[in-house]
Design a protein around this motif. Structure first.
Motif, short mmCIF file in Angstrom:
data_model
loop_
_atom_site.label_atom_id
_atom_site.label_comp_id
_atom_site.label_asym_id
_atom_site.label_seq_id
_atom_site.Cartn_x
_atom_site.Cartn_y
_atom_site.Cartn_z
N ILE A 16 0.85 -1.20 0.00
CA ILE A 16 0.00 0.00 0.00
C ILE A 16 0.88 1.25 0.00
CG2 ILE A 16 -1.99 -1.09 1.09
CD1 ILE A 16 -1.01 0.06 3.76
N ASP A 17 2.13 1.07 -0.47
CA ASP A 17 3.06 2.18 -0.54
C ASP A 17 3.02 2.86 -1.90
OD1 ASP A 17 3.90 1.61 2.05
OD2 ASP A 17 5.41 0.20 1.34
N THR A 18 2.81 2.10 -2.98
CA THR A 18 2.76 2.66 -4.33
C THR A 18 1.51 2.15 -5.04
OG1 THR A 18 4.01 0.86 -5.34
CG2 THR A 18 5.28 2.71 -4.42
N ASN A 19 1.08 2.92 -6.04
CA ASN A 19 -0.08 2.47 -6.81
C ASN A 19 0.23 1.22 -7.64
OD1 ASN A 19 1.69 3.85 -8.46
ND2 ASN A 19 0.09 4.90 -9.64
N LEU A 20 1.50 1.02 -8.02
CA LEU A 20 1.86 -0.18 -8.76
C LEU A 20 1.81 -1.41 -7.86
CD1 LEU A 20 2.80 -1.47 -11.37
CD2 LEU A 20 5.16 -0.92 -10.76
N GLY A 21 2.30 -1.27 -6.60
CA GLY A 21 2.22 -2.38 -5.67
C GLY A 21 0.79 -2.74 -5.33
N LEU A 22 -0.07 -1.74 -5.24
CA LEU A 22 -1.49 -2.00 -4.98
C LEU A 22 -2.15 -2.67 -6.19
CD1 LEU A 22 -3.48 -1.50 -2.65
CD2 LEU A 22 -4.21 0.58 -3.82
N PHE A 23 -1.73 -2.26 -7.38
CA PHE A 23 -2.28 -2.86 -8.60
C PHE A 23 -1.86 -4.33 -8.71
CE2 PHE A 23 -2.19 -3.36 -13.36
CZ PHE A 23 -3.56 -3.38 -13.50
N ARG A 24 -0.65 -4.65 -8.29
CA ARG A 24 -0.22 -6.06 -8.28
C ARG A 24 -1.14 -6.90 -7.40
NH1 ARG A 24 4.12 -7.51 -5.90
NH2 ARG A 24 4.81 -5.53 -4.99
N ALA A 25 -1.45 -6.38 -6.23
CA ALA A 25 -2.34 -7.11 -5.33
C ALA A 25 -3.73 -7.26 -5.93
CB ALA A 25 -2.42 -6.39 -3.99
N TYR A 26 -4.22 -6.21 -6.58
CA TYR A 26 -5.55 -6.28 -7.18
C TYR A 26 -5.60 -7.35 -8.27
CZ TYR A 26 -9.35 -5.29 -10.37
OH TYR A 26 -10.43 -5.42 -11.18
N MET A 27 -4.60 -7.35 -9.17
CA MET A 27 -4.61 -8.32 -10.26
C MET A 27 -4.50 -9.75 -9.73
SD MET A 27 -5.24 -6.99 -13.13
CE MET A 27 -4.96 -8.51 -14.02
N LYS A 28 -3.74 -9.96 -8.65
CA LYS A 28 -3.65 -11.30 -8.08
C LYS A 28 -5.00 -11.75 -7.53
CE LYS A 28 -1.59 -15.04 -6.59
NZ LYS A 28 -2.69 -15.71 -5.91
N MET A 29 -5.69 -10.87 -6.83
CA MET A 29 -7.01 -11.22 -6.29
C MET A 29 -8.02 -11.43 -7.41
SD MET A 29 -7.36 -8.94 -2.80
CE MET A 29 -6.86 -7.39 -3.55
N TRP A 30 -7.91 -10.61 -8.46
CA TRP A 30 -8.85 -10.76 -9.59
C TRP A 30 -8.62 -12.10 -10.30
CZ3 TRP A 30 -8.58 -11.19 -14.95
CH2 TRP A 30 -9.78 -10.95 -15.64
N LEU A 31 -7.37 -12.51 -10.47
CA LEU A 31 -7.06 -13.80 -11.09
C LEU A 31 -7.52 -14.96 -10.22
CD1 LEU A 31 -3.47 -13.07 -12.46
CD2 LEU A 31 -5.55 -13.33 -13.82
N ASP A 32 -7.34 -14.83 -8.89
CA ASP A 32 -7.76 -15.90 -7.99
C ASP A 32 -9.26 -16.10 -8.00
OD1 ASP A 32 -5.16 -16.36 -7.27
OD2 ASP A 32 -5.23 -15.13 -5.45
N ASN A 33 -10.02 -15.07 -8.33
CA ASN A 33 -11.48 -15.16 -8.35
C ASN A 33 -12.04 -15.31 -9.76
OD1 ASN A 33 -12.71 -14.40 -5.45
ND2 ASN A 33 -10.80 -13.26 -5.76
N ASN A 34 -11.15 -15.54 -10.72
CA ASN A 34 -11.58 -15.70 -12.10
C ASN A 34 -11.77 -17.18 -12.40
OD1 ASN A 34 -11.72 -15.80 -14.98
ND2 ASN A 34 -10.74 -13.79 -15.06
N LYS A 35 -12.92 -17.56 -12.90
CA LYS A 35 -13.21 -18.97 -13.18
C LYS A 35 -12.41 -19.51 -14.35
CE LYS A 35 -17.16 -17.95 -16.22
NZ LYS A 35 -18.59 -18.20 -16.46
N PHE A 36 -11.85 -18.62 -15.16
CA PHE A 36 -11.05 -19.06 -16.30
C PHE A 36 -9.61 -19.40 -15.91
CE2 PHE A 36 -14.03 -16.11 -18.71
CZ PHE A 36 -14.91 -17.14 -19.00
N VAL A 37 -9.22 -19.09 -14.69
CA VAL A 37 -7.85 -19.34 -14.23
C VAL A 37 -7.87 -20.56 -13.32
CG1 VAL A 37 -5.88 -18.40 -12.97
CG2 VAL A 37 -7.26 -16.91 -14.44
N ASP A 38 -6.97 -21.52 -13.58
CA ASP A 38 -6.92 -22.74 -12.79
C ASP A 38 -6.39 -22.42 -11.40
OD1 ASP A 38 -7.10 -25.73 -12.70
OD2 ASP A 38 -4.97 -25.49 -12.24
N SER A 39 -7.17 -22.73 -10.39
CA SER A 39 -6.80 -22.39 -9.00
C SER A 39 -5.77 -23.34 -8.42
CB SER A 39 -8.05 -22.39 -8.12
OG SER A 39 -8.69 -23.66 -8.16
N ASN A 40 -5.55 -24.50 -9.05
CA ASN A 40 -4.60 -25.48 -8.52
C ASN A 40 -3.21 -25.33 -9.11
OD1 ASN A 40 -6.64 -26.76 -6.95
ND2 ASN A 40 -7.33 -27.86 -8.77
#
Length: 506
Positions: free
Chosen positions: A359-383
């Motif tokens: 939460i120090d830079t907008n790029l670091g926050l964007f990394r966290a967002y994209m990881k959470m978005w991928l983890d909740n995407n049904k098209f991405v294999d969770s295993n």
């Protein structure tokens, strides 16, 4: 009438000319009926022509009649056997029978019946007195029997292979080369036996002398031998199956394996072309097999998006409040602030299971967002492995890398899933006050030339979002451009901005 058959009826012997009997001098101890029938037909054919006294004519006429009898007997036997086989096939569900029918095994097998009948009749009749003709006809018949037998055995091998490949070869091992090897051995043995028949030698003696030609045979069958060795290695190591997607370095081969033989591996490329490769080139060189990817039903995405380094900013409380409105961000920011207040800095391997990010830079926050978005995407294999990272900065910006696996290995869905991920990434950059790096184009030069003298930014369609007015009233396309006033002879004073509830009059 000393050449009459034993126990021949007087009426029968009188109907056969003595010249016919003298020409043939048949030993009929075991073939009384057929020999008598053949002699009658021969005498009936030659008598009107006046050739019943010609020894050669009688002999050849008798041989032709025997051949016709053998052909008729063979045809009748084939009709009976094929009928019985079809009747049996209608009451069985055996796959082996189906493949035998596809290879025409029974038909090829029945083709040797006329030859065998002809061979028996010739041996029973002409062999004692007409040895030259009998020997010639015997050799020709034996050559035909050898040829038909080799064809029938080859069909049998093909049917057995098809049955095994359909029912037992679940891994689609490239065993077709072994089938070709067996067929090749059958052909070699048939040729050796045929040569032995022609030269009146034992096949064993020919095989003993074959060692002298081993070097020549090695040169002739070099590709087949190398292909056989390579096919055995590929099968033993389970390196290649029919249906695998392979890519061979240094060649145009990039597609599905459709056939593996002793001399070639056929690959149907994705552009519908076909590439033929020698099997030993796959052993001596290297190739990539995507079978494990297909079996896992996943496929990797590893792509980067270039982020302009100038857009990376430190976060302020106001910016954090703004970013809380983005999905997944409210909870993440709250928990990260709580950890920070407790003196914990866990931007990697977070104890609470939060994704890597800051939460120090907008790029670091964007990394966290994209990881959470991928983890909740049904098209991405969770295993499978999934992470978001930045690579070493280049002259083109900071590479923002996505590494994950899709939930399918099919080509078209994979491309669609990949497009969805990076389209979403591009659309969300502006929400985090980031923008991508792009090389300047001619359009950028024109815009710079328009704005430098004081042109209005509202007139520029598609202006990069860090610079254009993002209010609801700002234009979104050329159709909403403001109408410029007509030029006056004297330039008018610039308009003043609105103040308070009204505006000043000019």
């Amino acid at each position: 009438m000393s050449y009459l058959l034993a126990n021949t009826e007087p009426s029968t012997t009188q109907s056969i000319s003595e010249s016919t009997l003298n020409a043939l001098n048949i030993d009929t101890n075991g073939s009384h009926f057929i020999a008598s029938l053949a002699m009658k037909i021969s005498d009936w054919i030659l008598s009107p022509l006046g050739l019943q006294h010609s020894t050669s004519a009688v002999t050849w006429a008798y041989a032709i009649v025997v051949f016709a009898i053998a052909f008729i007997v063979g045809y009748i036997a084939k009709w009976i056997i094929i009928g019985a086989v079809r009747h049996f096939g209608n009451h069985t569900q055996s796959d082996l029978y189906k493949y035998l029918r596809q290879e025409n095994f029974f038909l090829k097998l029945c083709r040797m019946i006329p030859a065998i009948v002809f061979l028996i009749l010739i041996q029973f009749t002409l062999v004692y007195t007409r040895s030259t003709l009998a020997n010639l006809l015997t050799k020709l018949t034996l050559l035909y029997v050898i040829y038909v037998t080799a064809i029938a055995l080859s069909a049998l091998v093909g049917a057995i292979w098809a049955h095994f490949n359909a029912s037992r070869n679940k891994r689609h091992l490239p065993l077709r080369g072994l089938v070709q090897l067996v067929r090749g051995i059958i052909c070699i043995v048939a040729v050796i036996i045929a040569v032995a028949v022609l030269v009146d030698k034992s096949p064993a003696s020919l095989l003993a002398g074959l060692g002298a030609f081993a070097a020549v045979l090695m040169l002739i069958f070099k590709d087949s031998i190398l292909g056989l060795v390579a096919g055995v290695q590929l099968s033993e190591n389970d390196s290649l199956h029919v249906g695998d997607w392979i890519k061979v370095n240094g060649t145009d081969a990039n597609g599905t394996v459709t056939e593996v033989t002793l001399t070639s591996v056929k690959v149907e490329n994705w552009d519908k072309t076909t590439t033929m490769l020698p099997p030993y080139s796959l052993i001596s060189g290297s190739f990539t097999n995507y079978r494990s990817m297909q079996v896992s039903n996943t496929r990797r995405i590893q792509r980067s998006y270039m982020i302009d380094a100038d857009s990376v900013l430190p976060l302020t409380p106001e910016m954090l409040d703004e970013f809380r409105k983005i999905p997944f961000m409210d909870d993440f920011i709250t928990r990260k602030l709580a950890q920070k207040a407790a003196g914990k800095v866990e931007d990697v391997n977070n104890s609470e299971g939060l994704p890597d990010g800051t939460i120090d830079t907008n790029l670091g926050l964007f990394r966290a967002y994209m990881k959470m978005w991928l983890d909740n995407n049904k098209f991405v294999d969770s295993n499978s492995t999934c992470f978001v990272s930045t690579l070493q900065q280049t002259g083109g910006g900071i590479p923002f890398q996505i590494y994950c696996f899709t939930s399918t290995s099919a080509w078209l869905p994979y491309e669609a899933m990949q497009d969805t991920i990076f389209e979403h990434l591009a659309a969300m950059l502006s929400r985090f006050r980031l923008y991508c790096f792009e090389q300047p184009s001619g359009r950028d030069t024109v815009i710079d030339g328009f704005l430098s003298p004081g042109g209005k930014v509202e007139r520029v369609f598609g202006m990069p979002y860090p610079f254009f007015n993002r209010d609801a009233s700002s234009p979104v396309g050329p159709e909403n451009w403001p109408v410029e006033p007509k030029l006056q002879s004297q330039p008018s004073a610039p308009s003043q901005p609105a103040s308070g509830s009204g505006s000043k009059q000019q």
